[in-house]
Design a protein around this motif. Structure first.
Motif, mmCIF file in Angstrom:
data_model
loop_
_atom_site.group_PDB
_atom_site.id
_atom_site.type_symbol
_atom_site.label_atom_id
_atom_site.label_comp_id
_atom_site.label_asym_id
_atom_site.label_seq_id
_atom_site.Cartn_x
_atom_site.Cartn_y
_atom_site.Cartn_z
ATOM 1 N N PHE A 108 -12.593 -41.959 22.936
ATOM 2 C CA PHE A 108 -13.388 -42.363 21.766
ATOM 3 C C PHE A 108 -14.715 -41.638 21.738
ATOM 4 C CE2 PHE A 108 -16.374 -44.980 19.471
ATOM 5 C CZ PHE A 108 -15.651 -45.370 18.358
ATOM 6 N N PRO A 109 -15.046 -41.035 20.626
ATOM 7 C CA PRO A 109 -14.310 -40.750 19.396
ATOM 8 C C PRO A 109 -13.614 -39.391 19.513
ATOM 9 C CG PRO A 109 -16.576 -40.117 19.097
ATOM 10 C CD PRO A 109 -16.457 -40.675 20.495
ATOM 11 N N SER A 110 -12.860 -39.017 18.488
ATOM 12 C CA SER A 110 -12.196 -37.714 18.472
ATOM 13 C C SER A 110 -13.197 -36.638 18.050
ATOM 14 C CB SER A 110 -11.025 -37.727 17.495
ATOM 15 O OG SER A 110 -10.538 -36.406 17.314
ATOM 16 N N GLY A 111 -13.569 -35.789 19.011
ATOM 17 C CA GLY A 111 -14.496 -34.696 18.719
ATOM 18 C C GLY A 111 -13.875 -33.637 17.826
ATOM 19 N N HIS A 112 -12.566 -33.379 17.998
ATOM 20 C CA HIS A 112 -11.884 -32.412 17.131
ATOM 21 C C HIS A 112 -11.959 -32.859 15.671
ATOM 22 C CE1 HIS A 112 -9.943 -31.040 20.858
ATOM 23 N NE2 HIS A 112 -9.555 -29.969 20.197
ATOM 24 N N THR A 113 -11.682 -34.139 15.451
ATOM 25 C CA THR A 113 -11.706 -34.664 14.086
ATOM 26 C C THR A 113 -13.119 -34.660 13.529
ATOM 27 O OG1 THR A 113 -9.789 -36.034 14.590
ATOM 28 C CG2 THR A 113 -11.059 -36.625 12.627
ATOM 29 N N ALA A 114 -14.082 -35.069 14.346
ATOM 30 C CA ALA A 114 -15.481 -35.083 13.900
ATOM 31 C C ALA A 114 -15.915 -33.693 13.448
ATOM 32 C CB ALA A 114 -16.385 -35.601 15.019
ATOM 33 N N ALA A 115 -15.601 -32.676 14.245
ATOM 34 C CA ALA A 115 -15.989 -31.305 13.906
ATOM 35 C C ALA A 115 -15.303 -30.837 12.628
ATOM 36 C CB ALA A 115 -15.653 -30.374 15.069
ATOM 37 N N ALA A 116 -14.001 -31.097 12.520
ATOM 38 C CA ALA A 116 -13.242 -30.647 11.355
ATOM 39 C C ALA A 116 -13.755 -31.300 10.070
ATOM 40 C CB ALA A 116 -11.754 -30.961 11.558
ATOM 41 N N VAL A 117 -13.944 -32.604 10.116
ATOM 42 C CA VAL A 117 -14.407 -33.326 8.925
ATOM 43 C C VAL A 117 -15.842 -32.911 8.583
ATOM 44 C CG1 VAL A 117 -14.978 -35.618 8.009
ATOM 45 C CG2 VAL A 117 -12.819 -35.256 9.220
ATOM 46 N N ALA A 118 -16.692 -32.752 9.583
ATOM 47 C CA ALA A 118 -18.074 -32.343 9.328
ATOM 48 C C ALA A 118 -18.126 -30.983 8.634
ATOM 49 C CB ALA A 118 -18.865 -32.296 10.628
ATOM 50 N N PHE A 119 -17.371 -30.039 9.155
ATOM 51 C CA PHE A 119 -17.355 -28.704 8.565
ATOM 52 C C PHE A 119 -16.897 -28.772 7.109
ATOM 53 C CE2 PHE A 119 -15.512 -24.596 7.539
ATOM 54 C CZ PHE A 119 -16.491 -23.720 7.979
ATOM 55 N N THR A 120 -15.798 -29.440 6.883
ATOM 56 C CA THR A 120 -15.230 -29.538 5.535
ATOM 57 C C THR A 120 -16.164 -30.290 4.583
ATOM 58 O OG1 THR A 120 -13.013 -29.429 6.468
ATOM 59 C CG2 THR A 120 -13.206 -30.313 4.236
ATOM 60 N N ALA A 121 -16.745 -31.379 5.070
ATOM 61 C CA ALA A 121 -17.647 -32.183 4.224
ATOM 62 C C ALA A 121 -18.916 -31.420 3.859
ATOM 63 C CB ALA A 121 -18.003 -33.480 4.942
ATOM 64 N N ALA A 122 -19.363 -30.537 4.729
ATOM 65 C CA ALA A 122 -20.564 -29.758 4.426
ATOM 66 C C ALA A 122 -20.263 -28.565 3.523
ATOM 67 C CB ALA A 122 -21.214 -29.286 5.727
ATOM 68 N N VAL A 123 -19.077 -27.991 3.645
ATOM 69 C CA VAL A 123 -18.690 -26.831 2.844
ATOM 70 C C VAL A 123 -18.364 -27.228 1.400
ATOM 71 C CG1 VAL A 123 -16.790 -25.161 2.537
ATOM 72 C CG2 VAL A 123 -17.908 -25.400 4.769
ATOM 73 N N ALA A 124 -17.650 -28.323 1.245
ATOM 74 C CA ALA A 124 -17.095 -28.697 -0.063
ATOM 75 C C ALA A 124 -18.112 -28.796 -1.204
ATOM 76 C CB ALA A 124 -16.307 -29.998 0.059
ATOM 77 N N PRO A 125 -19.292 -29.382 -1.025
ATOM 78 C CA PRO A 125 -20.216 -29.470 -2.166
ATOM 79 C C PRO A 125 -20.708 -28.104 -2.658
ATOM 80 C CG PRO A 125 -20.803 -31.079 -0.492
ATOM 81 C CD PRO A 125 -19.780 -30.176 0.114
ATOM 82 N N THR A 126 -20.847 -27.141 -1.755
ATOM 83 C CA THR A 126 -21.317 -25.820 -2.151
ATOM 84 C C THR A 126 -20.212 -24.973 -2.733
ATOM 85 O OG1 THR A 126 -23.033 -25.857 -0.457
ATOM 86 C CG2 THR A 126 -22.401 -23.698 -1.278
ATOM 87 N N TRP A 127 -19.024 -25.057 -2.120
ATOM 88 C CA TRP A 127 -17.895 -24.238 -2.564
ATOM 89 C C TRP A 127 -16.644 -25.111 -2.540
ATOM 90 C CZ3 TRP A 127 -16.660 -18.858 -0.019
ATOM 91 C CH2 TRP A 127 -15.813 -18.135 -0.867
ATOM 92 N N PRO A 128 -16.397 -25.841 -3.631
ATOM 93 C CA PRO A 128 -15.277 -26.786 -3.668
ATOM 94 C C PRO A 128 -13.918 -26.183 -3.311
ATOM 95 C CG PRO A 128 -16.729 -27.182 -5.518
ATOM 96 C CD PRO A 128 -17.199 -25.911 -4.861
ATOM 97 N N ALA A 129 -13.631 -24.968 -3.761
ATOM 98 C CA ALA A 129 -12.336 -24.355 -3.443
ATOM 99 C C ALA A 129 -12.191 -24.141 -1.936
ATOM 100 C CB ALA A 129 -12.171 -23.039 -4.188
ATOM 101 N N ALA A 130 -13.245 -23.710 -1.286
ATOM 102 C CA ALA A 130 -13.216 -23.535 0.175
ATOM 103 C C ALA A 130 -13.095 -24.892 0.860
ATOM 104 C CB ALA A 130 -14.463 -22.806 0.651
ATOM 105 N N GLY A 131 -13.741 -25.897 0.310
ATOM 106 C CA GLY A 131 -13.635 -27.244 0.868
ATOM 107 C C GLY A 131 -12.211 -27.770 0.806
ATOM 108 N N ILE A 132 -11.533 -27.500 -0.316
ATOM 109 C CA ILE A 132 -10.130 -27.918 -0.453
ATOM 110 C C ILE A 132 -9.267 -27.164 0.555
ATOM 111 C CG2 ILE A 132 -8.119 -27.840 -1.979
ATOM 112 C CD1 ILE A 132 -10.126 -28.427 -4.296
ATOM 113 N N ALA A 133 -9.510 -25.867 0.694
ATOM 114 C CA ALA A 133 -8.743 -25.070 1.657
ATOM 115 C C ALA A 133 -8.972 -25.573 3.086
ATOM 116 C CB ALA A 133 -9.126 -23.597 1.547
#
Length: 182
Positions: A108-133
């Protein structure tokens, strides 16, 4: 107390079902994605591609993603795992040999998941298509962490929460600093 026992039981059932119900071929795909995400290789590679080919928006998204990833890793691995000391799910819950290749650190907690979600959540508002990818491998990493026996489902949920907060905080920090100093 009854609610807590119900949550524990639901966590156990979801974790066991993920480990035994996901087909072997799907498990192999999940393992490949997780291996790519190990040590943030996938996310740093995605940031490099965004920065190189995405112009100003790509550089901004990449910088936000990498910053959020660093915050999430610090919180989940540097703080969360040190405080929680939760054992990994029992090996006998998983009918495959992936369970033998899991870390010795706290579940506890999953560091892999934390990193993946953090990266995606930070990218998506600036570049939605990249966030979806980025969302596709993010979901695959989260599922793999439970399927492989590395984490309970609640560890992954907590990692996702840390990732979302890290992504939001990273994106808000410049505005918070400007408000404070102006």
């Amino acid at each position: 107390m009854r609610l807590l026992m119900g949550l524990y039981e639901a966590d156990r059932v979801v974790t066991q079902q993920a480990g035994s119900r996901i087909p072997a071929r799907a498990g192999q795909v999940l393992s490949v994605v997780e291996e790519a995400a190990e040590s943030a290789k996938l996310w740093c590679g995605a940031a490099a591609v965004m920065a190189a080919f995405g112009g100003w928006r790509g550089r901004k998204a990449a910088a936000a993603g990498v910053a959020a990833l660093a915050v999430a890793q610090l919180v989940s691995n540097g703080l969360g795992k040190q405080l929680a000391e939760r054992p990994r799910p029992p090996k006998e819950w998983f009918p495959h040999d992936e369970v033998d290749d899991r870390p010795d650190s706290s579940s506890f907690p999953s560091g892999h998941t934390a990193a993946a979600v953090a990266f995606t959540a930070a990218v998506a508002p600036t570049w939605p298509a990249a966030g979806i990818a980025c969302a596709v491998p993010t979901v695959l990493v989260a599922v793999e962490r439970v399927q492989s026996g590395a984490h309970y489902a609640s560890d992954v949920a907590a990692g996702a929460g840390i990732g979302l907060i890290s992504g939001w905080l990273t994106r808000q920090t410049p505005y918070l600093l400007l408000r404070h100093w102006l």
